[in-house]
Design a protein around this motif. Structure first.
Motif, short mmCIF file in Angstrom:
data_model
loop_
_atom_site.label_atom_id
_atom_site.label_comp_id
_atom_site.label_asym_id
_atom_site.label_seq_id
_atom_site.Cartn_x
_atom_site.Cartn_y
_atom_site.Cartn_z
N ARG A 203 3.76 -8.03 -15.79
CA ARG A 203 4.49 -6.97 -15.93
C ARG A 203 5.56 -7.88 -17.39
N PRO A 204 4.60 -6.67 -18.98
CA PRO A 204 5.20 -7.35 -19.67
C PRO A 204 6.38 -6.43 -19.95
N ASP A 205 6.25 -5.29 -19.88
CA ASP A 205 7.51 -3.72 -19.51
C ASP A 205 8.55 -4.45 -18.83
N LEU A 206 8.29 -5.70 -18.47
CA LEU A 206 9.76 -5.88 -17.03
C LEU A 206 11.08 -6.28 -18.17
N GLN B 292 0.90 -1.22 0.21
CA GLN B 292 -0.08 -0.31 0.05
C GLN B 292 0.81 1.37 0.23
N CYS B 293 2.07 0.78 1.14
CA CYS B 293 2.74 2.16 0.73
C CYS B 293 3.45 3.02 -0.39
N ARG B 294 3.10 1.69 -1.50
CA ARG B 294 3.69 2.13 -2.53
C ARG B 294 5.15 2.55 -3.03
N ASP B 295 5.95 2.64 -2.31
CA ASP B 295 7.23 3.75 -2.23
C ASP B 295 8.72 3.30 -2.15
N VAL B 296 9.03 3.37 -3.51
CA VAL B 296 9.99 2.30 -3.59
C VAL B 296 11.11 2.31 -2.77
N VAL B 297 11.42 3.26 -2.18
CA VAL B 297 12.84 2.86 -1.33
C VAL B 297 11.98 2.09 0.02
N SER B 298 11.30 2.63 0.68
CA SER B 298 10.04 1.78 1.13
C SER B 298 10.13 -0.21 0.81
N LEU C 281 4.56 -4.87 -6.61
CA LEU C 281 4.93 -3.42 -5.73
C LEU C 281 5.08 -2.17 -7.50
N ASN C 282 5.10 -0.69 -6.16
CA ASN C 282 6.26 -0.21 -7.64
C ASN C 282 6.30 -0.32 -8.63
N VAL D 42 11.14 -0.41 -8.54
CA VAL D 42 11.30 -1.46 -7.77
C VAL D 42 11.78 -2.42 -8.38
N VAL D 43 13.01 -2.65 -8.27
CA VAL D 43 14.36 -3.66 -8.63
C VAL D 43 13.91 -4.67 -8.33
N ILE D 44 12.60 -5.80 -9.31
CA ILE D 44 12.28 -6.74 -8.73
C ILE D 44 13.06 -7.85 -8.00
N ASN D 45 14.21 -8.05 -9.21
CA ASN D 45 15.81 -9.33 -8.85
C ASN D 45 16.70 -8.71 -7.85
#
Lengths: 879, 279
Positions: free
Chosen positions: A361-364, A237-243, A274-275, A278-281
């Motif tokens: 996430r086809p944009d990944l 919910q916070c939708r914040d990358v750093v967090s 996630l936002n 965010v770098v998922i890997n």
């Protein structure tokens, strides 16, 4: 009441001063005064201009001061005051921030007493904390709450575990909200600064999760059903990358491995929500690193896999639904794989995740997917090292992705792809991976040539380093396909001119080729104990290497050696089992044909530039055939060598060396003395060629060396012994003829030094035969040698006359020169221990040059003198 | 000073590499002053790089499978000589692969060559078989093949005999057969010229320190003879013709040349020492 101080120094000294005053009041038991001082120092925390770092400094000092107060409060309850009253009392403090700090201090102290309605106090405190909504102030206030309550929540008067956890989670959620809001404080251009400040504060938020992990201990169900869902919801919910990045990482780090195993899909599903920035890997990688570490720490990792099934069965039913949802799409993909999938297979969980993420996430971008695949591969190779179909699936997946992305592969992907290929090489079953995973090769083949070559080199190095034997046809074919880029050389140079001389010269000069060297070494790794299969493997290899064009000259010699080895192996077999000799011999003959084929290919493809090499390969093969008494085959290879000598060797130096080498090989043959007169044909021809060499010096040396062809000597290697073995091939008459002919040539040479030198060399040969047998056999007798000695003496006299006629240059230093076995001048260099070797007459003083045959002659005479002591026949030679 | 003699590496066409233990042993930069490559050592870039780390002072002669020219720092196409001479202290050391020597590997031919080159020590190669002996006051050294590469020479008689005898013997005996082997020639004994007449001609100055119990048992080791299988394993050393990986190191101090012979047997390095003095 004054406001906060202007700068840090003042603030710190103010706090310290107030602390002293507070302590004094406390010793005087003047609690109200003490509280006043506290509230005074707490005002410093109201400063909105402080950076998180400085704020933290103040916070630490104040925390310590408040600890003193807290201790007093607990010790004097209820004798001097009742904490319930105090709790009410401090609410009248003027400012909200000091008020809340005091409240928390009193409240927590209160909770340490027996008669406290702890739950209610806690609820009240956390409710009150909402009053501060300034991010930094709020964060520290809540951090204070969490620090203070740490003790009481874990002490034995503790409350219900569930309540504790809920309390911490609530605090955590609020703190995270404040933390996220911090991002949006201040001007837009200071965003980066904000992000930096936030990262400095992250530990405040993370500490909550650490606390949770401590309280939870091993209650997995609580974690799975209560804790994790709430945390993850907040994360999403916070939708914040750093967090999001930080929190997921902390979750991976602080909770036990077993918990992660049980909630994998929940965690992974979260990463999907996630936002997008965010770098998922990174998240997945740290999770997998965690799991792999867990695997490493186990004494018996295999037991985990068993337990895993159990764990999964415990896990929520939610997952069952999930797999039912996604099952179809993934199952479809997996259907093509001949593996039965265990639903509790860790790899399967990640694989499912991977397919899902690419769908949702086809944009990944590719450069984020590849590391993801890489980390899943790490997991698979760690947990299921033998299940290589997993690896294959991953490579296949990458390959498909690669196809989707088309040609525009960003460069940053290259490195990720490289890691994807290199990593398996460090595992024990790298060979299985590269030979059984079809997609490995497929994916590799679409990479850039540079990358492919670098990977292939690594593979070959690894193969050689681990001495991995190639025993299977499929494997070899796979390797061939992988190595294709370095095997085949694009041979698209249009041949506009018939003259390719320059081209040949170039390739002659670049005789080093590390890649081809590795390919050649690969041949030595091919092995099967069954000769037929081994042969077949070599032929497959030959077929691959044939595409190499002129590179054949690097790889084929190795193949020929491999065939030679098989021939010798079969020979040993036939020695061992004479009854099967015929069978083996048929195979041996076939192998010789392959060798011959290799030689022909070499000649056809590489042509003149390596004819010397082919000549020698033919000679050596002939020698091997002769050793197995296969005279026909041996003769054939010798005649091949002759053909090459006659048609393709043009350089006079090369011709001389090649011819003498042939004489050496022929002299050691034993099987050619048959009715067909093979030996006679070959040695006559050899000598004839020797006498027809271009340079007279070469002619002379070749012919006296060829004289040995009529004088077989013992082969100690096969147990022949001079004087014991009777049937040596020897024709003294022909020996003498050769020596005479050689002498005639030497005599006719214009260069006096070379002429004399050659005569002494021939004298050396004469001594050789003289020692070897009686004149009646060798035809080289006392008279002949004495005559030769006289001739040399006369010639040397002439030479010395020439010297006296020369104008002497005595300034030049004297140098020692000798003439080598091919007539080259070996001249010591002044500066070093080595010599200059050249076929040209060196630029030295004439006397030095004349000294060459003179001193050589002296040495020979000295030798003859010495021989007189051991061989009376030498006495007849007068010197 | 130390002089290292390597020969017949035949990398990559016949062998993959020098044994790892050799490489580790020789990985001592600045200890060895000079290296001689006695032929068939120039086809592998990695091998030459390795040699270069031992010493940059390299002397080479041509073996039959070497190219006619080799690229050096001084000359991109330096001609490879058939024979050359090194001077070290009082010693003149001749180097030659011997592939143009007829008859091959014949002590008298080698002696004639030593006389022609006016050397005290002759290093030669080409046989893949390590040996050292003195003859007529001269010291002859063949360092063998540093990789134990396949040799196209005649296979040593004892190797062949071994396979022959196993036919007649009971399987149980066949496996112990190897220990009865003649020690393969690290010819510590002074070899005389083969001819009877000149048998006493050598004035041998070599002090031989023999390492007893050095006989090699690598042949037929632990091999069980199976009558019905045609896929027996054969020892690689036998297939290669009996040569084991070996090299020589010469320590020259004044008039003494101490020769260390390193051989690689059963994954172990063995060292033998021979001392030669110039009169």
């Amino acid at each position: 009441m004054s406001a906060y101080s202007d700068n840090m120094e003042q603030a710190i000294s103010h706090i310290k001063q107030q602390t002293i005053l507070m302590q004094r009041s406390l010793t005087q038991k003047k609690l109200m005064d003490a509280l006043k001082h506290c509230s005074d120092m707490l005002k410093e925390l109201r400063n909105p201009d402080l950076s998180p770092k400085l704020y933290y400094e103040l916070y630490i000092i104040i925390f310590d001061s408040l600890s003193i107060l807290s201790q007093y409060l607990v010790e004097n309850h209820p004798t001097r005051h009742h904490l319930a009253d105090l709790y009410e009392l401090v609410q009248y403090t003027g400012n909200i921030l000091p008020r809340l700090y005091l409240m928390l201090t009193v409240g927590v102290s209160f909770m340490q007493t027996k008669d406290c309605p702890a739950e209610e106090v806690l609820k009240d405190m956390i409710e009150m904390c909402r009053g501060v909504q300034h991010p930094i102030r709020g964060l520290f206030l809540r951090y204070y709450l969490s620090q203070r309550t740490k003790q009481s929540l874990t002490s034995d008067i503790s409350l219900d575990k569930k309540f504790d956890i809920q309390f911490i989670i609530t605090n955590f959620i609020e703190m995270n909200k404040l933390w996220v809001r911090l991002q949006h404080q201040g001007p837009l251009r200071e965003r980066d600064l904000r992000t930096k400040e936030r990262k400095e504060l992250q530990i405040l938020i993370g500490s909550n999760l650490v606390r949770l992990s401590q309280i939870l201990d091993d209650s997995f169900a609580l974690y799975r059903d209560e804790v994790l869902p709430q945390i993850l919801e907040q994360v999403i919910q916070c939708r914040d990358v750093v967090s999001q990045t930080y929190l997921l990482d902390v979750i991976c780090q602080v909770f036990p491995d077993e918990f992660h195993l049980g909630t994998l899909s929940q965690l992974l599903d979260t990463t999907l929500k996630l936002n997008p920035d965010v770098v998922i890997n990174k998240v997945v990688l740290s999770l997998i690193a965690r799991l792999n570490g867990f695997w490493d720490r186990q004494d018996d990792p295999n037991a985990i896999i068993q337990n895993l099934n159990h764990l999964k069965l415990d896990s929520n039913t939610d997952e069952e639904e999930h797999s039912a949802d996604d099952g179809e799409s993934t199952a479809e993909k997996l259907d093509s794989e001949p593996v039965s999938r265990n639903k509790f297979d860790l790899f399967f969980v990640f694989w499912k995740y991977l397919t899902k993420i690419t769908e949702e996430r086809p944009d990944l971008p590719l450069h984020e997917i590849i590391p993801l695949v890489h980390s899943i591969m790490l997991l698979s190779l760690k947990w299921y090292p033998s299940n290589l179909s997993n690896v294959d699936i991953l490579y296949k997946f990458c390959w498909e992705k690669y196809q989707d992305f088309g040609k525009d592969i960003p460069e940053e992907c290259e490195q990720s792809f490289k890691e994807l290929f290199i990593y398996p090489l460090s595992t024990d079953n790298f060979y299985e991976i590269i030979t059984t995973c079809d997609s490995f090769q497929k994916l590799l083949s679409v990479q850039s040539i540079t990358l492919q070559k670098s990977i292939i080199n690594s593979i070959l190095d690894k193969m050689v380093e681990t001495n991995t034997k190639i025993t299977d046809k499929q494997h070899l074919d796979k390797l061939g396909a992988i190595c294709e880029p370095i095997i085949s050389v694009p041979n698209n140079k249009p041949k506009t001119s018939i003259l390719t001389v320059s081209d040949d010269l170039d390739s002659e000069l670049t005789f080093f080729n590390p890649e081809q060297e590795k390919l050649a070494k690969l041949v030595h790794l091919i092995y099967h104990k069954n000769v037929d299969i081994n042969t077949e493997l070599l032929l497959i290899c030959k077929k691959w290497y044939y595409n190499g064009g002129k590179q054949l000259r690097f790889t084929y010699p190795a193949l020929i050696t491999a065939f030679w080895k098989l021939i010798r192996k079969l020979h040993f077999k036939s020695l061992k089992r004479p009854e099967r000799k015929e069978d083996y011999n048929a195979k041996i003959k076939q192998l010789f044909k392959y060798v011959s084929r290799c030689n022909t290919d070499l000649f056809n493809v590489c042509g003149l530039s390596i004819s010397d090499l082919i000549f020698k390969l033919n000679l050596q093969t002939a020698a091997i055939a002769d050793q197995l008494t296969l005279s026909e085959i041996s003769y054939d290879f010798f005649s091949q060598a002759f053909t090459i000598f006659e048609e393709s060797l043009s350089d006079s130096k090369v011709q001389f060396q090649a011819l003498v080498n042939m004489a050496q090989v022929l002299q050691k043959t034993r099987s050619l003395y048959n009715d067909e007169g093979y030996y006679d044909t070959l040695i006559t021809r050899c000598t004839l060629h020797g006498s027809k060499l271009l340079k007279k010096t070469d002619q002379c040396r070749a012919v006296y060396l060829c004289s040995h062809l009529w004088w077989a000597t013992e082969l100690t290697l096969i147990g022949e012994e001079e004087g014991v073995t009777k049937n040596f091939f020897r024709e003294g008459k022909r020996v003498l003829e050769c020596l005479q002919r050689s002498l005639r040539v030497a005599d006719s040479i214009m260069d006096n030094v070379q002429s004399c030198q050659l005569m002494v060399e021939i004298l050396g040969s004469c001594c050789y035969y003289f020692i070897h047998g009686d004149e009646s056999e060798t035809h080289v007798g006392v008279k002949y040698i004495a005559g030769l000695v006289e001739l040399i003496q006369a010639n040397l006299k002439g030479l010395q006359l020439e010297e006296s006629g020369e104008v002497q240059d005595f300034t030049a230093p004297s140098q020692t020169i000798v003439i080598g076995c091919d007539g080259s001048y070996i001249c010591k260099t002044l500066s070093s221990s080595t010599c200059m070797v050249s076929s040209k007459i060196p630029n030295v003083r004439i006397p030095d040059l004349i000294a060459v045959p003179v001193s050589y002659f002296e040495r020979t005479l000295e030798y003859i003198e010495n021989q007189k002591q051991v061989d009376y026949r030498f006495n007849a030679i007068t010197t | 000073m130390l002089l290292l003699a390597l020969s017949d590496a035949h990398i990559p066409e016949r062998a993959i590499d020098v044994p790892l233990k050799f490489r580790k042993l020789l990985n001592v930069p600045n200890k060895i002053q000079q290296v001689t490559l006695l032929g068939n050592c120039t086809k592998s870039a990695s091998f030459l790089k390795f040699v270069n780390t031992i010493s940059e002072n390299i002397v080479f002669v041509r073996g039959e499978f070497d190219p006619a020219t080799v690229s050096t720092t001084k000359n991109p196409a330096e001609e490879m000589p058939l024979s050359t001479v090194i001077s070290q202290g009082p010693f003149r050391i001749g180097c030659c692969n011997g592939y143009t020597l007829v008859p091959k590997n014949d002590p008298l031919s080698l002696l004639t060559l030593a006389r022609q080159l006016d050397v005290d020590i002759l290093l030669w190669g080409g046989t893949h078989n390590v040996e050292a002996y003195t003859l007529e006051g001269k010291f002859f050294i063949n360092p063998g093949s540093c990789t134990g590469a396949f040799s196209t020479d005649w296979v040593q008689e004892d190797v062949e005999e071994n396979y022959k005898t196993s036919e007649q013997q009971e399987p149980a005996e066949a496996s112990t057969n190897g220990s009865n082997q003649q020690p393969k020639e690290i010819k510590e004994e002074i070899k005389e010229p083969s001819n009877n007449d000149s048998e006493k001609s050598g004035e041998d100055k070599a002090d031989i320190i023999e390492d007893k119990g050095n006989s090699e048992e690598h042949l037929q080791e632990g091999k069980e003879y199976e009558h019905d299988s045609s896929d027996d394993e054969f020892d690689d050393i036998d297939i290669n013709g009996g040569g084991i990986p070996s090299f020589c190191l010469l320590d020259i101090q004044d008039i003494t040349c101490t020769l260390y012979i390193y051989t690689y047997v059963d994954n172990e390095i063995k060292v033998d020492k021979v001392v030669y003095r110039k009169d």
